[in-house]
Design a protein around this motif. Sequence first.
Motif, PDB file in Angstrom:
ATOM      1  N   THR A  27       0.790  -1.204  -0.014  1.00 34.13           N
ATOM      2  CA  THR A  27       0.133  -0.167   0.135  1.00 34.13           C
ATOM      3  C   THR A  27       0.802   1.433   0.126  1.00 34.13           C
ATOM      4  OG1 THR A  27      -1.842  -1.279   1.261  1.00 34.13           O
ATOM      5  CG2 THR A  27      -1.687   1.115   1.176  1.00 34.13           C
ATOM      6  N   PHE A  28       1.651   1.407   0.864  1.00 30.87           N
ATOM      7  CA  PHE A  28       2.689   2.443   1.091  1.00 30.87           C
ATOM      8  C   PHE A  28       3.626   2.473  -0.389  1.00 30.87           C
ATOM      9  CE2 PHE A  28       2.850   2.197   5.675  1.00 30.87           C
ATOM     10  CZ  PHE A  28       2.298   3.253   5.906  1.00 30.87           C
ATOM     11  N   LYS A  29       3.977   1.615  -1.103  1.00 32.31           N
ATOM     12  CA  LYS A  29       4.961   1.574  -2.494  1.00 32.31           C
ATOM     13  C   LYS A  29       3.995   2.064  -3.350  1.00 32.31           C
ATOM     14  CE  LYS A  29       5.757  -2.401  -4.346  1.00 32.31           C
ATOM     15  NZ  LYS A  29       6.636  -3.663  -4.861  1.00 32.31           N
ATOM     16  N   VAL A  73       4.398   5.728  -5.422  1.00 29.05           N
ATOM     17  CA  VAL A  73       4.711   5.828  -6.965  1.00 29.05           C
ATOM     18  C   VAL A  73       3.478   6.452  -7.581  1.00 29.05           C
ATOM     19  CG1 VAL A  73       4.931   4.407  -8.947  1.00 29.05           C
ATOM     20  CG2 VAL A  73       6.135   3.899  -6.694  1.00 29.05           C
ATOM     21  N   VAL A  74       2.213   6.169  -7.185  1.00 34.14           N
ATOM     22  CA  VAL A  74       1.200   6.291  -7.911  1.00 34.14           C
ATOM     23  C   VAL A  74       0.899   8.034  -7.859  1.00 34.14           C
ATOM     24  CG1 VAL A  74      -1.262   6.263  -8.417  1.00 34.14           C
ATOM     25  CG2 VAL A  74       0.182   4.305  -8.378  1.00 34.14           C
ATOM     26  N   THR A  75       0.973   8.463  -6.403  1.00 34.01           N
ATOM     27  CA  THR A  75       0.619   9.831  -5.856  1.00 34.01           C
ATOM     28  C   THR A  75       1.752  10.713  -6.793  1.00 34.01           C
ATOM     29  OG1 THR A  75      -0.212   9.481  -3.758  1.00 34.01           O
ATOM     30  CG2 THR A  75       0.972  11.391  -4.094  1.00 34.01           C
ATOM     31  N   ILE A  76       3.071  10.453  -6.787  1.00 37.56           N
ATOM     32  CA  ILE A  76       3.956  10.962  -7.416  1.00 37.56           C
ATOM     33  C   ILE A  76       3.794  11.135  -8.957  1.00 37.56           C
ATOM     34  CG2 ILE A  76       6.501  11.236  -8.099  1.00 37.56           C
ATOM     35  CD1 ILE A  76       7.132  10.131  -5.422  1.00 37.56           C
ATOM     36  N   GLY A  77       3.427  10.048  -9.603  1.00 35.34           N
ATOM     37  CA  GLY A  77       3.067   9.916 -10.884  1.00 35.34           C
ATOM     38  C   GLY A  77       2.088  10.823 -11.207  1.00 35.34           C
ATOM     39  N   ILE A 126      -2.015   5.640 -12.774  1.00 31.57           N
ATOM     40  CA  ILE A 126      -1.599   7.118 -13.163  1.00 31.57           C
ATOM     41  C   ILE A 126      -2.221   7.378 -14.532  1.00 31.57           C
ATOM     42  CG2 ILE A 126       0.654   8.316 -13.952  1.00 31.57           C
ATOM     43  CD1 ILE A 126       2.203   6.451 -11.914  1.00 31.57           C
ATOM     44  N   TRP A 127      -2.352   6.699 -15.549  1.00 30.62           N
ATOM     45  CA  TRP A 127      -3.154   7.103 -16.772  1.00 30.62           C
ATOM     46  C   TRP A 127      -4.416   7.520 -16.723  1.00 30.62           C
ATOM     47  CZ3 TRP A 127      -6.853   4.512 -19.613  1.00 30.62           C
ATOM     48  CH2 TRP A 127      -7.241   4.841 -20.733  1.00 30.62           C
ATOM     49  N   ARG A 128      -4.918   6.725 -15.691  1.00 34.32           N
ATOM     50  CA  ARG A 128      -6.382   7.215 -15.385  1.00 34.32           C
ATOM     51  C   ARG A 128      -6.715   8.492 -14.656  1.00 34.32           C
ATOM     52  NH1 ARG A 128      -9.266   3.369 -11.704  1.00 34.32           N
ATOM     53  NH2 ARG A 128     -11.183   4.667 -12.268  1.00 34.32           N
ATOM     54  N   SER A 129      -5.777   8.711 -13.842  1.00 34.18           N
ATOM     55  CA  SER A 129      -6.290   9.847 -12.774  1.00 34.18           C
ATOM     56  C   SER A 129      -5.510  10.952 -13.262  1.00 34.18           C
ATOM     57  CB  SER A 129      -5.850   9.399 -11.376  1.00 34.18           C
ATOM     58  OG  SER A 129      -6.583   8.165 -11.218  1.00 34.18           O
ATOM     59  N   MET A 130      -4.348  11.100 -14.084  1.00 36.83           N
ATOM     60  CA  MET A 130      -3.608  12.336 -14.424  1.00 36.83           C
ATOM     61  C   MET A 130      -4.460  13.445 -14.799  1.00 36.83           C
ATOM     62  SD  MET A 130      -1.163  11.086 -17.631  1.00 36.83           S
ATOM     63  CE  MET A 130      -1.906  11.046 -19.207  1.00 36.83           C
ATOM     64  N   THR A 168      -5.063   6.864  -3.214  1.00 31.82           N
ATOM     65  CA  THR A 168      -4.223   5.925  -3.380  1.00 31.82           C
ATOM     66  C   THR A 168      -3.973   4.865  -2.153  1.00 31.82           C
ATOM     67  OG1 THR A 168      -2.170   7.097  -2.995  1.00 31.82           O
ATOM     68  CG2 THR A 168      -2.915   6.729  -5.130  1.00 31.82           C
ATOM     69  N   LEU A 169      -4.052   5.274  -1.103  1.00 36.35           N
ATOM     70  CA  LEU A 169      -3.933   4.442   0.160  1.00 36.35           C
ATOM     71  C   LEU A 169      -5.095   3.612   0.226  1.00 36.35           C
ATOM     72  CD1 LEU A 169      -2.452   7.096   2.974  1.00 36.35           C
ATOM     73  CD2 LEU A 169      -1.412   4.921   1.886  1.00 36.35           C
ATOM     74  N   LYS A 170      -6.074   4.026  -0.203  1.00 37.72           N
ATOM     75  CA  LYS A 170      -7.300   3.233  -0.247  1.00 37.72           C
ATOM     76  C   LYS A 170      -7.569   2.603  -1.373  1.00 37.72           C
ATOM     77  CE  LYS A 170      -9.680   6.897   1.370  1.00 37.72           C
ATOM     78  NZ  LYS A 170     -10.543   8.027   2.058  1.00 37.72           N
ATOM     79  N   VAL A 171      -6.851   2.251  -2.308  1.00 37.11           N
ATOM     80  CA  VAL A 171      -6.953   1.832  -3.699  1.00 37.11           C
ATOM     81  C   VAL A 171      -7.587   0.183  -3.371  1.00 37.11           C
ATOM     82  CG1 VAL A 171      -4.485   0.551  -3.674  1.00 37.11           C
ATOM     83  CG2 VAL A 171      -5.954   0.981  -5.733  1.00 37.11           C
ATOM     84  N   PHE A 172      -8.687  -0.108  -4.327  1.00 41.31           N
ATOM     85  CA  PHE A 172      -9.416  -1.274  -4.097  1.00 41.31           C
ATOM     86  C   PHE A 172      -9.756  -1.851  -5.494  1.00 41.31           C
ATOM     87  CE2 PHE A 172     -13.139  -3.555  -3.531  1.00 41.31           C
ATOM     88  CZ  PHE A 172     -12.714  -4.993  -2.866  1.00 41.31           C
ATOM     89  N   ASP A 173     -10.671  -0.941  -6.105  1.00 38.86           N
ATOM     90  CA  ASP A 173     -11.392  -1.597  -7.462  1.00 38.86           C
ATOM     91  C   ASP A 173     -10.172  -1.995  -8.425  1.00 38.86           C
ATOM     92  OD1 ASP A 173     -10.964   1.078  -7.337  1.00 38.86           O
ATOM     93  OD2 ASP A 173     -12.654   1.741  -8.544  1.00 38.86           O
ATOM     94  N   SER A 174      -9.375  -0.826  -8.689  1.00 37.33           N
ATOM     95  CA  SER A 174      -8.606  -0.993  -9.726  1.00 37.33           C
ATOM     96  C   SER A 174      -7.701  -2.212  -9.639  1.00 37.33           C
ATOM     97  CB  SER A 174      -7.631   0.159 -10.015  1.00 37.33           C
ATOM     98  OG  SER A 174      -6.834   0.451  -8.927  1.00 37.33           O
ATOM     99  N   VAL A 175      -7.071  -2.467  -8.440  1.00 40.04           N
ATOM    100  CA  VAL A 175      -6.309  -3.841  -7.967  1.00 40.04           C
ATOM    101  C   VAL A 175      -7.145  -5.046  -8.444  1.00 40.04           C
ATOM    102  CG1 VAL A 175      -4.922  -4.902  -6.522  1.00 40.04           C
ATOM    103  CG2 VAL A 175      -4.587  -2.475  -6.813  1.00 40.04           C
ATOM    104  N   LEU A 176      -8.336  -4.960  -7.808  1.00 42.55           N
ATOM    105  CA  LEU A 176      -9.351  -6.065  -7.696  1.00 42.55           C
ATOM    106  C   LEU A 176      -9.472  -6.573  -9.231  1.00 42.55           C
ATOM    107  CD1 LEU A 176     -10.882  -7.949  -5.609  1.00 42.55           C
ATOM    108  CD2 LEU A 176     -12.812  -6.626  -6.090  1.00 42.55           C
ATOM    109  N   ALA A 177      -9.899  -5.532 -10.146  1.00 43.86           N
ATOM    110  CA  ALA A 177     -10.240  -5.832 -11.356  1.00 43.86           C
ATOM    111  C   ALA A 177      -8.958  -6.156 -12.247  1.00 43.86           C
ATOM    112  CB  ALA A 177     -11.019  -4.425 -11.938  1.00 43.86           C
ATOM    113  N   LEU A 178      -7.710  -5.502 -11.853  1.00 48.38           N
ATOM    114  CA  LEU A 178      -6.631  -6.008 -12.832  1.00 48.38           C
ATOM    115  C   LEU A 178      -6.046  -7.256 -12.529  1.00 48.38           C
ATOM    116  CD1 LEU A 178      -5.069  -5.011 -15.347  1.00 48.38           C
ATOM    117  CD2 LEU A 178      -3.513  -3.942 -13.712  1.00 48.38           C
ATOM    118  N   THR A 179      -5.749  -7.373 -11.307  1.00 40.63           N
ATOM    119  CA  THR A 179      -4.948  -8.631 -10.638  1.00 40.63           C
ATOM    120  C   THR A 179      -5.362  -9.573  -9.362  1.00 40.63           C
ATOM    121  OG1 THR A 179      -3.717  -7.428  -9.062  1.00 40.63           O
ATOM    122  CG2 THR A 179      -2.677  -7.285 -11.157  1.00 40.63           C
TER     123      THR A 179
END
Length: 297
Positions: free
Chosen positions: A71-73, A77-81, A166-170, A226-237
């Motif tokens: 979650t931290f990693k 990464v995603v916040t910076i991106g 990153i692509w979705r949210s930028m 990003t700390l509360k990411v759920f749906d994108s990870v669940l749907a992708l992997t």
Amino acid sequence: MQNVLGNRRAIAVLLGPALVIYSVVMLVPVIWSLGYTVFEGNAISGFEFVGADNFIRLLGDSEVHAALLFTFKYALVVTIGQVLLGYLLSLLYVFALKRASGIVRTLVFFPVVMPTVAVALLFQQLFAIAPTEGVVNSLLSGFGGVPVDWFGDGGSAFVVIAIMDIWRSMGFYAVLLYAGLIDIPEDVLESARLDGASGWKLVRHIVIPLSAPVLVSALIFSINGTLKVFDSVLALTNGGPGTSTSPLTISMFDNAFTYGNYGYGSTIAMLLTLVCLVVTVFIFRANTRTDKKGAGA
């Protein structure tokens, strides 16, 4: 207006309904979830009081520790991106494209409104290796490289997740930061240009300091999301392979609903809430210290 603001009954009538709805929707579930942390079980099998056992288990649970690290990693990464690319895009809108930026803003923002499952399916096809190679592996093969099983390893799967989110949210952060940049007075920018500031010097010494408030807001929005990411990870992997891409939210979901242990799932949720709170306070205090140093200088 002053009469209304000075009337306590009017304030209660205006704010009361919103506070009641907020309490029912947000505060009551949080308190309810906190109560679950001292129990074990679920609504079907019943609940058993276990005291602090869930918290003791949390301290020694290597799976939760791995999820917290992921979650931290991911958040870092995603916040910076998201914020960095969003800020670069907003600079492009304001200083390069100017009035012609409307169509570009719309196109870049479009992924924000796309369904998460649709985006995940798109990226699964882009990075697929079997039964047919996706676009990315086809390009690797075309340039003499070796196709990669992107979803067969935790490290490469993390790369795909990060690129996708990153692509979705930028586009969202580009619009948010664009709104902050256009509020910078034009006469301030013109004065800086007359003094010889241009390009990177103008951005570094004028634009970034004046857009700092909206930049901090974007960071807080992004880090909490990003700390509360759920749906994108669940749907992708779905947290795989294994649990190598499983964040705290999926660990919480699995324990509460897959394994039927509401108490331990709620304990993980409390950990996530605490992490979000600490990170937000840290960003606020770091920004406050920076402002004080700037004022002192």
